[in-house]
Motif scaffolding. Structure first.
Motif, PDB file in Angstrom:
ATOM      1  N   GLU A 189      37.368  77.795  79.817  1.00 55.25           N
ATOM      2  CA  GLU A 189      37.284  78.508  78.537  1.00 55.25           C
ATOM      3  C   GLU A 189      36.371  77.796  77.546  1.00 55.25           C
ATOM      4  OE1 GLU A 189      40.334  80.668  75.431  1.00 55.25           O
ATOM      5  OE2 GLU A 189      41.083  79.073  76.712  1.00 55.25           O
ATOM      6  N   HIS A 190      36.398  76.479  77.537  1.00 55.62           N
ATOM      7  CA  HIS A 190      35.577  75.705  76.611  1.00 55.62           C
ATOM      8  C   HIS A 190      34.082  75.821  76.914  1.00 55.62           C
ATOM      9  CE1 HIS A 190      36.139  73.041  80.042  1.00 55.62           C
ATOM     10  NE2 HIS A 190      35.011  72.459  79.684  1.00 55.62           N
ATOM     11  N   GLU A 191      33.717  76.283  78.098  1.00 57.87           N
ATOM     12  CA  GLU A 191      32.308  76.417  78.477  1.00 57.87           C
ATOM     13  C   GLU A 191      31.723  77.777  78.097  1.00 57.87           C
ATOM     14  OE1 GLU A 191      31.877  75.571  82.647  1.00 57.87           O
ATOM     15  OE2 GLU A 191      33.351  73.950  82.547  1.00 57.87           O
ATOM     16  N   LEU A 192      32.558  78.685  77.593  1.00 59.57           N
ATOM     17  CA  LEU A 192      32.113  80.037  77.279  1.00 59.57           C
ATOM     18  C   LEU A 192      31.727  80.160  75.815  1.00 59.57           C
ATOM     19  CD1 LEU A 192      34.951  82.001  79.111  1.00 59.57           C
ATOM     20  CD2 LEU A 192      32.711  81.373  79.997  1.00 59.57           C
ATOM     21  N   LYS A 193      30.765  81.015  75.545  1.00 61.17           N
ATOM     22  CA  LYS A 193      30.427  81.320  74.161  1.00 61.17           C
ATOM     23  C   LYS A 193      31.630  81.978  73.511  1.00 61.17           C
ATOM     24  CE  LYS A 193      25.490  81.798  74.800  1.00 61.17           C
ATOM     25  NZ  LYS A 193      24.307  82.651  74.686  1.00 61.17           N
ATOM     26  N   THR A 194      31.814  81.739  72.221  1.00 61.90           N
ATOM     27  CA  THR A 194      32.970  82.307  71.525  1.00 61.90           C
ATOM     28  C   THR A 194      32.612  83.643  70.886  1.00 61.90           C
ATOM     29  OG1 THR A 194      32.441  81.040  69.553  1.00 61.90           O
ATOM     30  CG2 THR A 194      34.025  80.073  71.064  1.00 61.90           C
ATOM     31  N   GLY A 195      33.659  84.431  70.618  1.00 66.67           N
ATOM     32  CA  GLY A 195      33.472  85.723  69.976  1.00 66.67           C
ATOM     33  C   GLY A 195      33.336  86.866  70.958  1.00 66.67           C
ATOM     34  N   TYR A 196      33.914  86.736  72.142  1.00 63.22           N
ATOM     35  CA  TYR A 196      33.799  87.777  73.161  1.00 63.22           C
ATOM     36  C   TYR A 196      35.166  88.169  73.704  1.00 63.22           C
ATOM     37  CZ  TYR A 196      28.773  87.130  73.403  1.00 63.22           C
ATOM     38  OH  TYR A 196      27.441  87.073  73.097  1.00 63.22           O
ATOM     39  N   VAL A 231      35.006  91.675  89.123  1.00 62.74           N
ATOM     40  CA  VAL A 231      34.068  92.306  88.205  1.00 62.74           C
ATOM     41  C   VAL A 231      34.417  91.779  86.824  1.00 62.74           C
ATOM     42  CG1 VAL A 231      33.197  94.467  87.254  1.00 62.74           C
ATOM     43  CG2 VAL A 231      33.948  94.376  89.632  1.00 62.74           C
ATOM     44  N   LEU A 232      33.408  91.338  86.075  1.00 61.45           N
ATOM     45  CA  LEU A 232      33.616  90.804  84.731  1.00 61.45           C
ATOM     46  C   LEU A 232      32.968  91.738  83.727  1.00 61.45           C
ATOM     47  CD1 LEU A 232      34.409  88.506  82.723  1.00 61.45           C
ATOM     48  CD2 LEU A 232      32.165  87.510  83.213  1.00 61.45           C
ATOM     49  N   TYR A 233      33.754  92.184  82.752  1.00 61.17           N
ATOM     50  CA  TYR A 233      33.255  92.967  81.624  1.00 61.17           C
ATOM     51  C   TYR A 233      33.309  92.076  80.396  1.00 61.17           C
ATOM     52  CZ  TYR A 233      33.926  97.212  84.392  1.00 61.17           C
ATOM     53  OH  TYR A 233      33.862  98.185  85.360  1.00 61.17           O
ATOM     54  N   ALA A 234      32.287  92.124  79.549  1.00 61.09           N
ATOM     55  CA  ALA A 234      32.260  91.310  78.334  1.00 61.09           C
ATOM     56  C   ALA A 234      31.684  92.126  77.182  1.00 61.09           C
ATOM     57  CB  ALA A 234      31.431  90.052  78.548  1.00 61.09           C
ATOM     58  N   LEU A 235      32.238  91.900  75.993  1.00 63.48           N
ATOM     59  CA  LEU A 235      31.794  92.604  74.787  1.00 63.48           C
ATOM     60  C   LEU A 235      32.084  91.726  73.586  1.00 63.48           C
ATOM     61  CD1 LEU A 235      30.727  95.350  73.642  1.00 63.48           C
ATOM     62  CD2 LEU A 235      33.121  96.017  73.419  1.00 63.48           C
ATOM     63  N   LYS A 236      31.125  91.657  72.648  1.00 60.29           N
ATOM     64  CA  LYS A 236      31.359  90.907  71.404  1.00 60.29           C
ATOM     65  C   LYS A 236      32.541  91.511  70.672  1.00 60.29           C
ATOM     66  CE  LYS A 236      27.186  88.711  69.727  1.00 60.29           C
ATOM     67  NZ  LYS A 236      27.778  87.418  69.495  1.00 60.29           N
ATOM     68  N   ASN A 237      33.364  90.655  70.037  1.00 58.82           N
ATOM     69  CA  ASN A 237      34.572  91.161  69.392  1.00 58.82           C
ATOM     70  C   ASN A 237      34.645  90.909  67.887  1.00 58.82           C
ATOM     71  OD1 ASN A 237      35.266  88.464  69.148  1.00 58.82           O
ATOM     72  ND2 ASN A 237      36.811  88.520  70.737  1.00 58.82           N
ATOM     73  N   ASN A 245      37.910  83.999  71.811  1.00 60.75           N
ATOM     74  CA  ASN A 245      37.722  84.800  73.017  1.00 60.75           C
ATOM     75  C   ASN A 245      39.071  85.366  73.417  1.00 60.75           C
ATOM     76  OD1 ASN A 245      35.020  84.229  73.191  1.00 60.75           O
ATOM     77  ND2 ASN A 245      35.249  82.635  74.720  1.00 60.75           N
ATOM     78  N   ARG A 246      39.055  86.556  73.986  1.00 62.98           N
ATOM     79  CA  ARG A 246      40.275  87.157  74.512  1.00 62.98           C
ATOM     80  C   ARG A 246      40.020  87.570  75.950  1.00 62.98           C
ATOM     81  NH1 ARG A 246      42.244  91.875  70.834  1.00 62.98           N
ATOM     82  NH2 ARG A 246      40.207  92.660  71.414  1.00 62.98           N
ATOM     83  N   ILE A 247      41.088  87.600  76.744  1.00 63.90           N
ATOM     84  CA  ILE A 247      40.950  87.929  78.157  1.00 63.90           C
ATOM     85  C   ILE A 247      41.975  88.986  78.532  1.00 63.90           C
ATOM     86  CG2 ILE A 247      42.449  86.031  78.839  1.00 63.90           C
ATOM     87  CD1 ILE A 247      40.845  85.829  81.431  1.00 63.90           C
ATOM     88  N   GLY A 248      41.527  89.915  79.372  1.00 63.45           N
ATOM     89  CA  GLY A 248      42.412  90.911  79.960  1.00 63.45           C
ATOM     90  C   GLY A 248      42.221  90.880  81.468  1.00 63.45           C
ATOM     91  N   LEU A 249      43.289  91.146  82.197  1.00 64.70           N
ATOM     92  CA  LEU A 249      43.236  91.116  83.657  1.00 64.70           C
ATOM     93  C   LEU A 249      43.646  92.461  84.217  1.00 64.70           C
ATOM     94  CD1 LEU A 249      45.056  87.719  84.210  1.00 64.70           C
ATOM     95  CD2 LEU A 249      42.611  88.121  84.164  1.00 64.70           C
ATOM     96  N   THR A 250      42.965  92.884  85.277  1.00 64.84           N
ATOM     97  CA  THR A 250      43.316  94.119  85.966  1.00 64.84           C
ATOM     98  C   THR A 250      43.376  93.827  87.459  1.00 64.84           C
ATOM     99  OG1 THR A 250      42.141  95.425  84.308  1.00 64.84           O
ATOM    100  CG2 THR A 250      42.652  96.508  86.370  1.00 64.84           C
ATOM    101  N   VAL A 251      44.542  94.116  88.046  1.00 64.75           N
ATOM    102  CA  VAL A 251      44.728  93.952  89.489  1.00 64.75           C
ATOM    103  C   VAL A 251      45.393  95.232  89.988  1.00 64.75           C
ATOM    104  CG1 VAL A 251      45.707  92.560  91.329  1.00 64.75           C
ATOM    105  CG2 VAL A 251      45.000  91.468  89.204  1.00 64.75           C
ATOM    106  N   SER A 252      44.696  95.963  90.812  1.00 66.91           N
ATOM    107  CA  SER A 252      45.169  97.247  91.306  1.00 66.91           C
ATOM    108  C   SER A 252      46.310  97.088  92.308  1.00 66.91           C
ATOM    109  CB  SER A 252      44.005  97.980  91.972  1.00 66.91           C
ATOM    110  OG  SER A 252      44.469  99.118  92.652  1.00 66.91           O
ATOM    111  N   PRO A 253      47.250  98.032  92.317  1.00 64.18           N
ATOM    112  CA  PRO A 253      48.298  98.023  93.353  1.00 64.18           C
ATOM    113  C   PRO A 253      47.736  98.160  94.771  1.00 64.18           C
ATOM    114  CG  PRO A 253      48.924  99.466  91.567  1.00 64.18           C
ATOM    115  CD  PRO A 253      47.502  99.054  91.305  1.00 64.18           C
ATOM    116  N   LYS A 254      46.509  98.615  94.899  1.00 70.94           N
ATOM    117  CA  LYS A 254      45.878  98.735  96.214  1.00 70.94           C
ATOM    118  C   LYS A 254      45.684  97.369  96.877  1.00 70.94           C
ATOM    119  CE  LYS A 254      43.137 102.800  95.040  1.00 70.94           C
ATOM    120  NZ  LYS A 254      41.764 103.297  94.862  1.00 70.94           N
ATOM    121  N   LEU A 255      45.668  96.303  96.072  1.00 70.57           N
ATOM    122  CA  LEU A 255      45.434  94.964  96.625  1.00 70.57           C
ATOM    123  C   LEU A 255      46.667  94.384  97.292  1.00 70.57           C
ATOM    124  CD1 LEU A 255      43.201  93.294  93.903  1.00 70.57           C
ATOM    125  CD2 LEU A 255      42.532  94.585  95.918  1.00 70.57           C
TER     126      LEU A 255
END
Length: 117
Positions: free
Chosen positions: A71-78, A29-35, A40-50
């Motif tokens: 990363e170079h293919e993504l719009k910046t500022g997110y 699942v990808l969440y994105a929001l202007k910053n 660009n910044r990235i955060g990762l979430t991996v549940s212990p259930k996995l």
């Protein structure tokens, strides 16, 4: 080589979950929001259930590498948060890249794509 900026604070993750646009694929699942920044910044979430720590760390490495390669293919500022789903346990690098790109295109955040947030 660009530095990959990370999201580490809990309140930043919660803000993305609450206000960000999201798209789900079978692998992630990808969440994105202007910053309001020029990066660009990235955060990762991996549940212990996995799985145990080895499995979770492998998934995080796959996600970070897929992001780094495109990363170079993504719009910046997110800000992006990637949440791993159960199928990521058996995913390889190529599948991870493909799913990340699919999610980015669905949100219209690839450089040559349209739309955006």
């Amino acid at each position: 080589m660009k530095k990959t900026w990370r999201i580490k604070q809990n309140y930043e993750f919660r803000r993305l979950y609450r206000r960000g646009k999201s798209v789900a694929t079978p692998f992630l699942v990808l969440y994105a929001l202007k910053n309001r920044r020029r990066i660009n910044r990235i955060g990762l979430t991996v549940s212990p259930k996995l799985g145990g720590a080895v499995v979770r760390n492998r998934i995080k490495r796959l996600l970070r590498e897929a992001y780094r390669l495109h990363e170079h293919e993504l719009k910046t500022g997110y800000d992006f948060v990637l949440v791993a789903r159960q199928r990521m346990v058996r995913a390889n690098c190529a599948q991870t890249e493909q799913e990340l790109l699919r999610a980015v295109r669905k949100l219209g955040l690839d450089e040559n794509g349209g739309g955006g947030l």
